[in-house]
Design a protein around this motif. Structure first.
Motif, short mmCIF file in Angstrom:
data_model
loop_
_atom_site.label_atom_id
_atom_site.label_comp_id
_atom_site.label_asym_id
_atom_site.label_seq_id
_atom_site.Cartn_x
_atom_site.Cartn_y
_atom_site.Cartn_z
N MET A 83 0.82 -1.22 0.00
CA MET A 83 0.00 0.00 0.00
C MET A 83 0.85 1.25 0.00
O MET A 83 0.37 2.34 -0.34
CB MET A 83 -0.95 0.00 1.20
N SER A 84 2.12 1.12 0.39
CA SER A 84 3.07 2.22 0.32
C SER A 84 4.48 1.62 0.35
O SER A 84 4.65 0.43 0.62
CB SER A 84 2.88 3.22 1.48
N ALA A 85 5.46 2.45 0.08
CA ALA A 85 6.83 1.96 -0.09
C ALA A 85 7.35 1.28 1.18
O ALA A 85 7.25 1.84 2.28
CB ALA A 85 7.76 3.11 -0.48
N GLY A 86 7.91 0.09 1.03
CA GLY A 86 8.59 -0.58 2.12
C GLY A 86 7.70 -1.24 3.15
O GLY A 86 8.20 -1.83 4.11
N LYS A 87 6.38 -1.20 2.95
CA LYS A 87 5.47 -1.77 3.94
C LYS A 87 5.20 -3.24 3.63
O LYS A 87 5.35 -3.71 2.51
CB LYS A 87 4.14 -1.01 3.93
N ALA A 88 4.81 -3.97 4.67
CA ALA A 88 4.42 -5.37 4.48
C ALA A 88 3.21 -5.43 3.54
O ALA A 88 2.36 -4.53 3.52
CB ALA A 88 4.08 -6.01 5.81
N ASP B 115 9.47 -1.41 -2.81
CA ASP B 115 10.13 -0.37 -2.02
C ASP B 115 10.34 0.93 -2.81
O ASP B 115 10.92 1.88 -2.28
CB ASP B 115 11.49 -0.87 -1.53
N ASN B 116 9.91 0.97 -4.06
CA ASN B 116 10.05 2.13 -4.94
C ASN B 116 11.50 2.59 -5.08
O ASN B 116 11.80 3.78 -5.13
CB ASN B 116 9.18 3.31 -4.46
N ARG C 211 3.72 2.64 -8.37
CA ARG C 211 2.43 3.26 -8.08
C ARG C 211 1.73 2.38 -7.06
O ARG C 211 1.77 1.15 -7.16
CB ARG C 211 1.57 3.38 -9.34
N TYR C 212 1.09 3.00 -6.09
CA TYR C 212 0.48 2.22 -5.01
C TYR C 212 -1.04 2.31 -5.07
O TYR C 212 -1.58 3.35 -5.45
CB TYR C 212 1.02 2.72 -3.66
N PRO C 213 -1.73 1.23 -4.75
CA PRO C 213 -1.19 -0.05 -4.32
C PRO C 213 -0.39 -0.74 -5.43
O PRO C 213 -0.78 -0.68 -6.59
CB PRO C 213 -2.43 -0.88 -3.98
N THR C 214 0.74 -1.38 -5.06
CA THR C 214 1.56 -2.12 -6.01
C THR C 214 1.36 -3.62 -5.79
O THR C 214 1.56 -4.12 -4.68
CB THR C 214 3.05 -1.77 -5.83
N ILE C 215 0.97 -4.30 -6.86
CA ILE C 215 0.86 -5.75 -6.84
C ILE C 215 2.01 -6.28 -7.68
O ILE C 215 1.99 -6.20 -8.91
CB ILE C 215 -0.49 -6.23 -7.40
#
Length: 338
Positions: free
Chosen positions: A9-14, A48-49, A55-59
């Motif tokens: 949902m954002s950079a670096g998040k689980a 982690d961009n 672009r988020y959400p990133t799948i």
């Protein structure tokens, strides 16, 4: 069509469970039900961009093996059938009509080829791609381990095609990890002499077992110096900066140093290192649909399979942390269990 996925949902998040409406299947698209999806360092970079294009959400997920679930109107007469087992790699879409696409260089599409990750990738129960990028899987290939061929495999196979490597060629491979180990297996299948450059002495026997003719300790300056003038091609798979001069010196006349590792610092090479011996420094990304098909045919005929370890997709964050920590036994593959 509601698709279930694991998304950043954002950079670096689980990654989190995420559902979205994929809308109507476009005319050129194929919808694939995911069975397996490999984990690549490029997935981590996008999550982690690191490259600034996410672009988020990133799948993420772009080493997909699955079965055709639905065909768009224009994709119904392209040789694909519902239920057929197929693969999808790094690229999901290209324009099909620019000069690059017409010339079979779709990965260099002048309109901009769309990466699978930016098209919603394979960390999901389903994904979509244009029909030409949905690659039929030979029946004899093991579906569970084949996914990494669609990114890691094609990434190291394309330079061999570009350099016209044959059974009489001598090739060095720098870095025997997720990419390098597949390169050794492919080169062995092609009959070329293959020498591995590795900094990990504990890997020596396993590298020889994969098919390398020799393993050179890349931390030994004298061992590197002894390779001068030896190789038609040196393929670098590492993403870290090294002292490159010994490798340029190791090239035979008209030899090529080819990088597929995303080293962020510029290569330091003097003009005379290239002028003397007519040498070259080259690079490449992934391959075309035709090259992907050729690789899977070769893998099927010569029993080429990546070394993999498996995680259920429900434990995707554990799998990603495993790769981040450098603990992967060459490649990690996720089994869909939604």
């Amino acid at each position: 069509m509601i698709i279930k996925s694991y998304a950043a949902m954002s950079a670096g998040k689980a990654l989190e469970l995420y559902e979205f409406d994929a809308g109507t299947l476009a005319a050129e698209e194929v919808e694939v039900e995911v069975e397996y999806c490999g984990v690549c360092h490029s997935d981590l970079s996008m999550i982690d961009n690191e490259w600034g294009i996410s672009r988020y959400p990133t799948i993420a997920g772009h080493e997909v093996i699955g079965r055709v679930a639905a065909l768009g109107e224009s994709a119904q007469n392209k040789g694909l059938k519902v239920g057929q087992r197929v693969g999808i790699g790094w690229t999901a879409k290209s324009c099909q009509h620019c000069d690059a696409c017409i010339n079979g260089e779709q990965v260099n599409c002048e309109k901009g080829a769309t990466p699978t990750i930016l098209n919603n990738g394979g960390f999901a129960d389903r994904l979509r791609a244009d029909w030409q990028w949905v690659i039929p899987l030979p029946e004899s290939l093991d579906a569970a381990s084949a996914g990494p061929l669609l990114c890691g495999g094609i990434t190291v196979f394309k330079p061999l095609l570009m350099s016209n490597i044959t059974a009489t060629s001598r090739v060095g491979v720098i870095g025997i990890g997720g990419l390098g180990h597949i390169a050794i297996k492919i080169l062995r299948a092609m009959g070329a002499e293959v020498v591995a450059f590795s900094s990990n002495p504990h890997k020596k026997q396993s590298i020889l077992d994969m098919g390398a003719d020799e393993v050179i300790n890349s931390r030994d300056p004298e061992a590197l110096k002894a390779q001068a003038g030896r190789f038609d091609l040196i393929l670098s798979t590492v993403a870290v900066d090294l002292n490159w001069k010994p490798y340029f010196d190791a090239l035979a006349p008209q030899g090529k140093f080819h990088t597929v590792g995303a080293v962020m610092k510029p290569f330091q090479v003097s003009a005379f290192d290239l002028i003397m011996g007519d040498k070259a420094v080259t690079g490449s990304s992934t391959g075309s649909p035709g090259q992907l098909r050729s690789l899977l045919k070769l893998a099927s005929r010569r029993d080429i399979a990546p070394h993999v370890e498996y995680f259920p997709m429900s434990k995707i964050n554990e799998a990603l942390d495993h790769v981040r920590a450098g603990k992967a036994n060459f490649r990690v593959v996720l089994k869909a269990d939604f």
